[in-house]
Motif scaffolding. Structure first.
Motif, PDB file in Angstrom:
ATOM      1  N   PHE A 150       0.903  -1.210  -0.162  1.00 51.15           N
ATOM      2  CA  PHE A 150       0.056   0.044   0.022  1.00 51.15           C
ATOM      3  C   PHE A 150       0.964   1.146   0.097  1.00 51.15           C
ATOM      4  O   PHE A 150       0.481   2.292  -0.373  1.00 51.15           O
ATOM      5  CB  PHE A 150      -1.084  -0.115   1.259  1.00 51.15           C
ATOM      6  CG  PHE A 150      -2.239  -0.608   0.977  1.00 51.15           C
ATOM      7  CD1 PHE A 150      -3.162  -0.178   0.337  1.00 51.15           C
ATOM      8  CD2 PHE A 150      -2.489  -1.988   1.661  1.00 51.15           C
ATOM      9  CE1 PHE A 150      -4.363  -0.875  -0.155  1.00 51.15           C
ATOM     10  CE2 PHE A 150      -3.616  -2.658   1.238  1.00 51.15           C
ATOM     11  CZ  PHE A 150      -4.692  -2.121   0.547  1.00 51.15           C
ATOM     12  N   SER A 151       1.991   1.325   0.527  1.00 49.94           N
ATOM     13  CA  SER A 151       3.058   2.342   0.506  1.00 49.94           C
ATOM     14  C   SER A 151       3.416   2.507  -0.967  1.00 49.94           C
ATOM     15  O   SER A 151       3.515   3.678  -1.348  1.00 49.94           O
ATOM     16  CB  SER A 151       4.176   2.125   1.224  1.00 49.94           C
ATOM     17  OG  SER A 151       5.200   3.090   1.278  1.00 49.94           O
ATOM     18  N   TYR A 152       3.737   1.604  -1.720  1.00 48.65           N
ATOM     19  CA  TYR A 152       4.327   1.699  -2.910  1.00 48.65           C
ATOM     20  C   TYR A 152       2.874   2.127  -3.846  1.00 48.65           C
ATOM     21  O   TYR A 152       3.001   3.034  -4.724  1.00 48.65           O
ATOM     22  CB  TYR A 152       4.676   0.366  -3.617  1.00 48.65           C
ATOM     23  CG  TYR A 152       5.876   0.107  -3.438  1.00 48.65           C
ATOM     24  CD1 TYR A 152       6.798  -0.230  -4.742  1.00 48.65           C
ATOM     25  CD2 TYR A 152       6.691  -0.212  -2.136  1.00 48.65           C
ATOM     26  CE1 TYR A 152       8.270  -0.393  -4.476  1.00 48.65           C
ATOM     27  CE2 TYR A 152       7.950  -0.658  -2.152  1.00 48.65           C
ATOM     28  CZ  TYR A 152       8.704  -0.450  -3.154  1.00 48.65           C
ATOM     29  OH  TYR A 152      10.107  -0.773  -3.209  1.00 48.65           O
ATOM     30  N   TYR A 153       1.534   1.727  -3.466  1.00 50.02           N
ATOM     31  CA  TYR A 153       0.498   2.127  -4.100  1.00 50.02           C
ATOM     32  C   TYR A 153       0.275   3.587  -3.868  1.00 50.02           C
ATOM     33  O   TYR A 153      -0.339   4.480  -4.958  1.00 50.02           O
ATOM     34  CB  TYR A 153      -0.676   1.465  -3.489  1.00 50.02           C
ATOM     35  CG  TYR A 153      -1.897   1.792  -4.083  1.00 50.02           C
ATOM     36  CD1 TYR A 153      -2.552   1.101  -5.454  1.00 50.02           C
ATOM     37  CD2 TYR A 153      -2.927   2.643  -3.762  1.00 50.02           C
ATOM     38  CE1 TYR A 153      -3.693   1.206  -5.778  1.00 50.02           C
ATOM     39  CE2 TYR A 153      -4.029   2.892  -4.291  1.00 50.02           C
ATOM     40  CZ  TYR A 153      -4.559   2.195  -5.371  1.00 50.02           C
ATOM     41  OH  TYR A 153      -5.698   2.474  -5.969  1.00 50.02           O
ATOM     42  N   ALA A 154       0.594   4.039  -2.783  1.00 49.40           N
ATOM     43  CA  ALA A 154       0.277   5.537  -2.366  1.00 49.40           C
ATOM     44  C   ALA A 154       1.217   6.513  -3.152  1.00 49.40           C
ATOM     45  O   ALA A 154       1.079   7.467  -3.690  1.00 49.40           O
ATOM     46  CB  ALA A 154       0.403   5.825  -0.964  1.00 49.40           C
ATOM     47  N   LEU A 208      -2.900  -2.833  -7.134  1.00 49.28           N
ATOM     48  CA  LEU A 208      -2.369  -3.529  -5.903  1.00 49.28           C
ATOM     49  C   LEU A 208      -1.464  -4.699  -6.439  1.00 49.28           C
ATOM     50  O   LEU A 208      -0.421  -4.677  -5.933  1.00 49.28           O
ATOM     51  CB  LEU A 208      -3.135  -3.767  -4.725  1.00 49.28           C
ATOM     52  CG  LEU A 208      -2.482  -4.045  -3.418  1.00 49.28           C
ATOM     53  CD1 LEU A 208      -1.904  -2.637  -2.949  1.00 49.28           C
ATOM     54  CD2 LEU A 208      -3.485  -4.245  -2.566  1.00 49.28           C
ATOM     55  N   PRO A 209      -2.022  -5.649  -6.924  1.00 48.10           N
ATOM     56  CA  PRO A 209      -1.068  -6.844  -7.596  1.00 48.10           C
ATOM     57  C   PRO A 209      -0.055  -6.561  -8.359  1.00 48.10           C
ATOM     58  O   PRO A 209       1.088  -7.016  -8.259  1.00 48.10           O
ATOM     59  CB  PRO A 209      -2.112  -7.460  -8.564  1.00 48.10           C
ATOM     60  CG  PRO A 209      -3.540  -7.232  -7.922  1.00 48.10           C
ATOM     61  CD  PRO A 209      -3.515  -5.829  -7.598  1.00 48.10           C
ATOM     62  N   LEU A 210      -0.219  -5.238  -9.347  1.00 45.60           N
ATOM     63  CA  LEU A 210       1.081  -4.696  -9.995  1.00 45.60           C
ATOM     64  C   LEU A 210       2.158  -3.878  -9.002  1.00 45.60           C
ATOM     65  O   LEU A 210       3.415  -4.225  -9.074  1.00 45.60           O
ATOM     66  CB  LEU A 210       0.722  -3.879 -10.965  1.00 45.60           C
ATOM     67  CG  LEU A 210      -0.282  -4.221 -12.262  1.00 45.60           C
ATOM     68  CD1 LEU A 210      -0.486  -3.184 -13.336  1.00 45.60           C
ATOM     69  CD2 LEU A 210       0.601  -5.423 -12.861  1.00 45.60           C
ATOM     70  N   GLN A 211       1.482  -3.377  -7.908  1.00 43.99           N
ATOM     71  CA  GLN A 211       2.361  -2.880  -6.874  1.00 43.99           C
ATOM     72  C   GLN A 211       3.308  -4.114  -6.378  1.00 43.99           C
ATOM     73  O   GLN A 211       4.417  -3.926  -5.748  1.00 43.99           O
ATOM     74  CB  GLN A 211       1.761  -2.260  -5.687  1.00 43.99           C
ATOM     75  CG  GLN A 211       0.619  -1.159  -6.313  1.00 43.99           C
ATOM     76  CD  GLN A 211       1.398   0.029  -6.765  1.00 43.99           C
ATOM     77  OE1 GLN A 211       2.695   0.190  -6.630  1.00 43.99           O
ATOM     78  NE2 GLN A 211       0.677   0.630  -7.683  1.00 43.99           N
ATOM     79  N   VAL A 212       2.757  -5.199  -5.909  1.00 41.50           N
ATOM     80  CA  VAL A 212       3.539  -6.089  -5.625  1.00 41.50           C
ATOM     81  C   VAL A 212       4.576  -6.669  -6.473  1.00 41.50           C
ATOM     82  O   VAL A 212       5.689  -6.962  -6.060  1.00 41.50           O
ATOM     83  CB  VAL A 212       2.814  -7.515  -5.277  1.00 41.50           C
ATOM     84  CG1 VAL A 212       3.473  -8.921  -4.846  1.00 41.50           C
ATOM     85  CG2 VAL A 212       1.556  -7.253  -4.311  1.00 41.50           C
TER      86      VAL A 212
END
Length: 368
Positions: free
Chosen positions: A261-265, A279-283
């Motif tokens: 979620f930090s990457y998402y933000a 979010l899956p792409l952030q992983v």
């Protein structure tokens, strides 16, 4: 810095210079004007959300280490919080040379052996990799990953005639994709768990075996090896009941969800195509940063930023100027932002990172 670390530093520097050269050669053109425009339009509130989540993850690391220490030492999360920040600040400033400072500080503060805390650090790494692997496996349920161009492996044709004598080489190499990488990661984690369980269960026998082999001609070395193996084995006794195991799994998973979620933000702090990263792409993006962090220089990083930028640009199709800006911001928030707090807490705890690094280097040399 000893000769071994100097050599590693040189190899990393050469590798990063080569990667930077290849990256910019592939781009050929880079518009700095677009880069600055992209940077000027950052939503700093979202960037702050990413920073807050990153800091909260450090708190959870202190909680997890406290659970690890339950069998041998009753302590508090507050006592372990400063070592987390100071240790990661040292890692950011010193590179991989500062990796063992965190277990060293905890060992001294809690009056435990350094070897035992290195063992805890090793178990912590397994929980980290396992948690990331779980998130990656769950991400495969999303169609976003299956749409990626590198989801499946592929064959690449080469015409390197000097390789014709290599067995099984027929003019092409198989490049693993994201799916194959996930299977390799799972297998690696299983192998690590098996190894950890074996050392924990058979630590005394392994220690005695090494002692008997060296006692005849090097009694001091034999005694040293036996003590270190026993200490390492004792340090692996970090999970003493089912409740602690469940707590460790829950804390680890929650911590890595926060990281995603930090990457998402951070990515959503930018306008344009980055707003579409789910979010899956952030992983996946987080995983590329983790792989790249294995090649990094003290204070300036390098590998993490390059891997993140490459994934954003080549993997997700983000404009290169936007990818560079976002990659740098991700590195600053998720990796370097710990430095101010780490230095502040080091001053409060009367800890000199430079002095601790030298002491830790001597302790680590005894383990080799």
């Amino acid at each position: 810095m000893n000769k071994k670390r100097t050599l590693i530093f040189g190899v990393v520097l050469i590798a990063l210079c080569l990667l930077i050269y290849l990256q910019f050669r592939a781009w050929k053109t880079f518009d700095w004007h677009i880069f600055w425009i992209s940077t000027e339009h950052i939503n700093w509130l979202y960037a702050f959300y990413g920073l807050a989540l990153t800091y909260f993850a450090y708190l959870l690391r202190a909680v997890r280490w406290r659970i690890f220490l339950k069998p041998v030492r009753k302590t508090t999360t507050a006592r372990l919080l400063a070592p987390q920040f100071v240790g990661f600040a040292a890692l950011a400033l010193l590179g991989r040379a500062g990796e063992m400072i965190r277990p060293y500080i905890i060992a001294k503060k809690e009056r435990l052996t350094f070897t035992s805390q290195v063992a805890v650090w090793g178990v912590e790494r397994i929980f980290d990799m396992g948690s990331f692997a779980v998130l990656l496996a769950l991400s495969f349920l999303s169609p976003d990953l299956r749409a990626l161009p590198f989801y499946q492996g592929h064959w690449v044709q080469h015409h390197w005639h000097w390789l014709k004598f290599v067995p099984f080489y027929h003019g092409s190499w198989y490049v693993p994709g994201l799916r194959e990488f996930s299977f390799l990661l799972m297998g690696f984690i299983v192998a690590l768990v098996v190894g950890i369980v074996f050392v924990r269960q058979s630590g005394p026998r392994v220690a005695q075996f090494l002692h008997d082999r060296f006692a005849g001609f090097a009694p001091k070395l034999a005694h040293h090896l036996r003590e270190k193996v026993l200490s390492f084995s004792n340090g692996l006794e970090t999970i003493h009941d089912l409740g602690s195991a469940l707590q460790l799994v829950a804390v680890s998973l929650f911590m890595w969800v926060l990281a995603a979620f930090s990457y998402y933000a951070i990515t959503h702090a930018y306008p344009g195509k980055l707003q579409g990263l789910t979010l899956p792409l952030q992983v996946v993006l987080m995983g590329s940063s983790m792989v790249g962090s294995m090649l990094q220089l003290p204070a300036v990083g390098g590998g993490s930023q390059l891997a993140t930028i490459s994934m954003l640009s080549s993997g997700f199709g983000v404009e290169k100027e936007l990818a560079v800006s976002c990659g740098i911001l991700i590195w600053v928030i998720t990796f370097m932002s710990v430095v101010p707090m780490g230095l502040l807490l080091a001053r409060r705890e009367h800890v000199s990172i430079r002095a601790v690094a030298k002491a830790e280097e001597k302790e680590a040399a005894l383990l080799e």
